[in-house]
Design an enzyme around this catalytic site. Structure first.
Site, PDB file in Angstrom:
ATOM      1  N   ASP A 259      42.031  35.753  37.031  1.00 58.67           N
ATOM      2  CA  ASP A 259      43.392  35.541  36.543  1.00 58.67           C
ATOM      3  C   ASP A 259      44.112  36.885  36.485  1.00 58.67           C
ATOM      4  O   ASP A 259      43.524  37.878  36.051  1.00 58.67           O
ATOM      5  CB  ASP A 259      43.344  34.902  35.153  1.00 58.67           C
ATOM      6  CG  ASP A 259      44.690  34.344  34.723  1.00 58.67           C
ATOM      7  OD1 ASP A 259      45.631  35.153  34.561  1.00 58.67           O
ATOM      8  OD2 ASP A 259      44.803  33.127  34.534  1.00 58.67           O
TER       9      ASP A 259
ATOM     10  N   HIS B  24      43.660  23.362  38.045  1.00 61.26           N
ATOM     11  CA  HIS B  24      42.785  24.527  37.956  1.00 61.26           C
ATOM     12  C   HIS B  24      42.083  24.551  36.610  1.00 61.26           C
ATOM     13  O   HIS B  24      42.626  24.119  35.603  1.00 61.26           O
ATOM     14  CB  HIS B  24      43.555  25.830  38.190  1.00 61.26           C
ATOM     15  CG  HIS B  24      44.708  26.062  37.280  1.00 61.26           C
ATOM     16  ND1 HIS B  24      45.916  25.394  37.412  1.00 61.26           N
ATOM     17  CD2 HIS B  24      44.861  26.891  36.218  1.00 61.26           C
ATOM     18  CE1 HIS B  24      46.759  25.819  36.483  1.00 61.26           C
ATOM     19  NE2 HIS B  24      46.142  26.724  35.740  1.00 61.26           N
TER      20      HIS B  24
END
Length: 119
Positions: A35, A105
């Site tokens: 991320d 996700h």
């Protein structure tokens, strides 16, 4: 159409390589990458290669692919050495729950204490 790449989807562009990402795992059906705004020392996203707008749509239309995403989340945790101390797998579904990219996700979070409730 569900499953088809979307031209305006950031995660579809990561799948095709049109947008760079720090990829940590890939399978025929999934991609896992770090991320860019981590919320824990380890914060990896696991996405299906096929486009589904959220976890609920993915589970309804392609339960075997949803299982692939969850299985890969576990593999990411092992690779990142999170399993001994625990980790969290989070699916945000809808903007009210914090989903900002509308491609299903899973967030794999670990490396620090993760109290409940989160936040």
């Amino acid at each position: 159409m569900a499953g088809e790449p979307q031209a305006d989807c950031l995660f579809c562009k990561i799948v095709t390589g049109d947008v760079p990402a720090t990829i940590v795992r890939e399978t025929d059906t999934t991609v896992a990458f770090r991320d860019i705004n981590p919320q824990a020392p380890t914060h990896v996203l696991v996405i299906p290669r096929a486009h589904y707008p959220d976890a609920a749509a993915l589970a309804a239309a392609a339960p075997e692919l949803a299982a692939d995403v969850l299985r890969e989340a576990g593999e990411v945790a092992v690779d990142e050495k999170l399993e001994a101390h625990g980790y969290r797998v989070v699916f945000n579904t809808g903007s009210g729950a914090g989903q900002t990219v509308f491609h299903a996700h899973a967030h794999v979070l670990g490396g620090r204490g993760l109290q409940w409730p989160p936040g």
